[in-house]
Design an enzyme around this catalytic site. Structure first.
Site, short mmCIF file in Angstrom:
data_model
loop_
_atom_site.label_atom_id
_atom_site.label_comp_id
_atom_site.label_asym_id
_atom_site.label_seq_id
_atom_site.Cartn_x
_atom_site.Cartn_y
_atom_site.Cartn_z
N PHE A 50 -0.83 -1.58 -2.51
CA PHE A 50 -0.50 -1.19 -3.88
C PHE A 50 0.75 -0.32 -3.96
CE2 PHE A 50 -2.55 2.80 -2.71
CZ PHE A 50 -1.78 3.72 -3.40
N LYS A 97 -0.46 -12.64 -1.45
CA LYS A 97 -1.68 -12.06 -2.05
C LYS A 97 -1.37 -10.58 -2.25
CE LYS A 97 -4.95 -9.84 -1.68
NZ LYS A 97 -5.12 -8.61 -2.49
N GLU A 107 -4.47 -5.97 -5.80
CA GLU A 107 -5.09 -6.19 -7.11
C GLU A 107 -4.93 -4.98 -8.03
OE1 GLU A 107 -6.37 -5.82 -4.14
OE2 GLU A 107 -8.54 -5.49 -4.13
N ARG A 108 -4.39 -3.85 -7.47
CA ARG A 108 -4.20 -2.66 -8.31
C ARG A 108 -2.99 -2.79 -9.23
NH1 ARG A 108 -8.39 -1.58 -6.66
NH2 ARG A 108 -8.95 -0.84 -4.60
N SER A 123 -3.96 -0.39 4.85
CA SER A 123 -4.61 0.66 5.64
C SER A 123 -5.00 0.13 7.02
CB SER A 123 -5.85 1.16 4.89
OG SER A 123 -6.73 0.09 4.68
N CYS A 141 3.74 5.31 3.00
CA CYS A 141 3.38 5.30 4.42
C CYS A 141 4.38 6.09 5.24
CB CYS A 141 3.31 3.87 4.93
SG CYS A 141 4.91 3.11 5.02
N GLU A 173 -5.50 10.11 7.03
CA GLU A 173 -4.41 9.89 6.08
C GLU A 173 -4.96 10.22 4.70
OE1 GLU A 173 -3.29 5.75 5.39
OE2 GLU A 173 -1.20 6.37 5.22
P1 NAD Z 1 -5.59 -1.50 1.56
O1 NAD Z 1 -5.75 -1.69 3.01
O2 NAD Z 1 -6.73 -0.98 0.77
O3 NAD Z 1 -5.16 -2.87 0.87
C1 NAD Z 1 -4.08 -3.65 1.35
C2 NAD Z 1 -4.35 -5.11 1.02
O4 NAD Z 1 -5.54 -5.52 1.70
C3 NAD Z 1 -4.57 -5.39 -0.46
O5 NAD Z 1 -3.91 -6.58 -0.80
C4 NAD Z 1 -6.08 -5.53 -0.57
O6 NAD Z 1 -6.47 -6.42 -1.59
C5 NAD Z 1 -6.48 -6.08 0.79
N1 NAD Z 1 -7.82 -5.65 1.20
C6 NAD Z 1 -8.43 -4.48 0.90
N2 NAD Z 1 -9.65 -4.43 1.46
C7 NAD Z 1 -9.82 -5.59 2.13
C8 NAD Z 1 -10.89 -6.13 2.93
N3 NAD Z 1 -12.00 -5.45 3.13
N4 NAD Z 1 -10.71 -7.34 3.49
C9 NAD Z 1 -9.59 -8.03 3.29
N5 NAD Z 1 -8.55 -7.58 2.54
C10 NAD Z 1 -8.65 -6.37 1.98
O7 NAD Z 1 -4.30 -0.54 1.38
P2 NAD Z 1 -3.72 0.08 0.04
O8 NAD Z 1 -4.63 1.18 -0.42
O9 NAD Z 1 -3.35 -0.97 -0.93
O10 NAD Z 1 -2.36 0.71 0.59
C11 NAD Z 1 -2.27 1.98 1.18
C12 NAD Z 1 -2.26 1.89 2.70
O11 NAD Z 1 -1.19 1.07 3.13
C13 NAD Z 1 -2.03 3.24 3.37
O12 NAD Z 1 -2.87 3.34 4.49
C14 NAD Z 1 -0.57 3.18 3.80
O13 NAD Z 1 -0.23 4.01 4.89
C15 NAD Z 1 -0.45 1.73 4.16
N6 NAD Z 1 0.94 1.29 4.15
C16 NAD Z 1 1.52 1.05 5.37
C17 NAD Z 1 2.85 0.66 5.41
C18 NAD Z 1 3.50 0.38 6.73
O14 NAD Z 1 4.55 -0.26 6.74
N7 NAD Z 1 2.95 0.81 7.84
C19 NAD Z 1 3.57 0.51 4.23
C20 NAD Z 1 2.94 0.76 3.01
C21 NAD Z 1 1.61 1.15 2.99
#
Ligand code: NAD
Length: 499
Positions: free
Chosen positions: A149, A173, A176-177, A226, A281, A384
């Site tokens: 998101f 994909k 969804e937020r 994450s 991140c 985090e």
């Molecule tokens: P998230 O992991 O909750 O969601 C990321 C994606 O995964 C979304 O599209 C979501 O729909 C999907 N998803 C969520 N739960 C799932 C599941 N159980 N099974 C399959 N798919 C699932 O992350 P977020 O809250 O959207 O983003 C924040 C996180 O992203 C933080 O941890 C941040 O550090 C990380 N991030 C990392 C980088 C990097 O380059 N390392 C860059 C940006 C964000």
């Protein structure tokens, strides 16, 4: 209530699964739209369209493909204000920060306009008698990406721009937020001349992600989000024989040496720690001053700066330093972690717990927090937080400070503030973190370098954007050809070698 859609085969398509997710305006806390959550059948339609369109796109001269991206850049610049407004409305970040989100994605698109050069192969003339040898980079076919998101414009572009430039079709994909901007980007690409089916946007949650992970036709998966989900996607995607790269969470340390310019360091920490409400991140969430005197001087400079931060809705324009966090659940989680820090004995120097914004009482605003005397056994240090919370961990020596960054499970970014070149150089060489800043607090590499962390911040081999992206989205094929074909050598029974 606005009903959002998918974007499949060149048009917006309503969801048919019957499942939806609420999309909030984080500033007001209101549900402003609903996004459809795709099932496997809807994903199947997107993959079929992508698979049908991809061979002709791969066969299109790379310069023509690049021209579509060139036009896309112009269209994004035309619509920058519209894109930033839609992004802020769903994410909550300030308008200048939202425009930056689009801009950092756009820069990767600009890099990908160099595809004709970046995709050129190697050629060896006369590798043997009448034999030439050449390698080429070929598209994978249908590729996919799952994005977080916090950068709803930038990260999708980091994936789909190189994928498309290399001749692939791409299934996105998004989170969804905040799903509106990815659909707007897909429409702009279509306006720029991208054939239908080459970029498909399928909204959804775990059900859609699992369908992507298990789909035979999808060749590669990029993921940013994450760490627990990154690990899951990497394991299941690899088990299904796909090429996978996953980028996970972070806990970025900034070391402040006694010789650092303390005003510069404090200004940097405020921007890097609290910008975008800490939902980056590459945010700095841990400050490590070296020596008690450095720590005292730093905290003295930091506290008034943190207290003065202005928190508010994006509609306040440039008067706001950061906006709300993305959901009520995110706010609750951040405040729970703050309580755990207080209970564990860290000193809450700036307490944002009672922050309330008049007129926006239901918004997901979290006040700025500053902790001092945080130790490495505390939950606020280990986890985090992804919110406007900065922890000061006091180190007694440079080696202790370096050890903290080295021992943390995450290794996305880090920074050091010092005037001493030897120390800076030693830090950059030894620290086991993927992106390092020297007197630069958020060292996000530019488009023509690559982006990626180490340790639990990454799963996979290649980084995002830059030359690595062109490797990730292509396969190498090497051809050995003999012309004229009439040269007679007789049968060869042992492996040919160069003598
Ligand atoms: P998230 O992991 O909750 O969601 C990321 C994606 O995964 C979304 O599209 C979501 O729909 C999907 N998803 C969520 N739960 C799932 C599941 N159980 N099974 C399959 N798919 C699932 O992350 P977020 O809250 O959207 O983003 C924040 C996180 O992203 C933080 O941890 C941040 O550090 C990380 N991030 C990392 C980088 C990097 O380059 N390392 C860059 C940006 C964000």
């Amino acid at each position: 209530m606005e009903q959002l859609t998918h974007f499949i085969n060149g048009k917006r398509v309503a969801g048919t699964s019957g499942r939806f997710s609420d999309v909030y305006n984080p500033a007001t806390g209101e549900v402003q739209a609903q996004t459809p959550l795709a099932n496997a059948a809807e994903l199947e339609a997107a993959v079929a369209g992508a698979a049908a369109a991809q061979p002709a796109w791969a066969a299109t001269n790379p310069q023509r493909r690049a021209r579509v991206l060139m036009k896309f850049v112009a269209l994004m610049n035309r619509d920058m204000d519209k894109l930033a407004e839609a992004l802020s409305r769903e994410h909550g970040k300030t308008l200048p920060d939202a425009a930056g989100d689009v801009q950092r994605g756009l820069e990767v698109v600009e890099y990908c306009i160099g595809a004709p050069q970046l995709l050129k192969g190697d050629f060896t003339d006369s590798a043997g008698p009448g034999i030439d040898m050449y390698s080429m980079r070929q598209a994978l076919g249908v590729t996919a990406g799952i994005t977080p998101f916090n950068f709803p414009a930038m990260i999708p572009m980091w994936m789909f721009a190189p994928a498309i430039a290399c001749g692939n079709a791409f299934i996105l994909k998004p989170s969804e937020r905040d799903p509106s901007v990815p659909i707007m980007l897909a429409e702009l690409l279509q306006e720029a001349g991208l054939p239908d089916g080459i970029l498909q946007v399928v909204n959804g949650d775990k059900e859609a992600v699992d369908a992507i992970l298990d789909h035979d036709v999808i060749q590669s998966i990029g993921f940013v989000g994450s760490t627990p989900i990154a690990e899951y996607i990497y394991a299941r995607g690899c088990a299904n024989g796909k090429r996978v790269q996953c980028f996970g969470g972070a806990k970025n340390h900034m070391i402040i040496m006694p010789d650092a310019d303390m005003d510069q360091a404090a200004d940097a920490l405020v921007g890097a720690g609290y910008g975008a409400a800490g939902e980056r991140c590459m945010a700095i969430s841990v400050a490590v001053p070296v020596g008690e005197d450095t720590a005292d001087r730093l905290v003295e400079k930091l506290a008034p700066r943190v207290e003065a931060l202005k928190v508010g809705p994006y509609t306040s324009g440039n008067d706001v330093d950061f906006g709300p966090v993305v959901t009520g659940a995110a706010k609750e989680n951040i405040l729970k972690l703050v309580e755990s820090g207080v209970e564990a004995g860290a000193k809450l120097v700036v307490d944002g717990r009672d922050f309330n914004l008049q007129g926006y009482e239901d918004g997901f605003f979290v006040g700025a927090h500053l902790f001092d005397h945080v130790t490495s056994d505390m939950e606020i240090y280990q986890k985090e937080i992804f919110g406007p919370v900065l922890s000061v961990v006091r180190a007694q020596s440079y080696e202790d400070a370096l050890g903290l960054a080295m021992d943390h499970e995450y290794g996305n970014g880090t920074a050091i503030y010092t005037r001493d070149g030897d120390t800076a150089r030693d830090f950059a060489n030894r620290v086991n973190v993927g992106m390092v800043g020297i007197n630069v607090p958020i060292p996000v590499p530019l488009a023509y370098h690559t982006f990626g962390g180490w340790k639990k911040s990454v799963f996979g081999d290649l980084n995002q954007h830059g030359p690595d992206a062109f490797k990730f989205y292509t396969r190498t094929k090497t051809v050995t050809a003999r012309w004229p074909s009439g040269i007679k050598e007789g049968g060869e029974f042992s492996i040919p070698v160069m003598e």
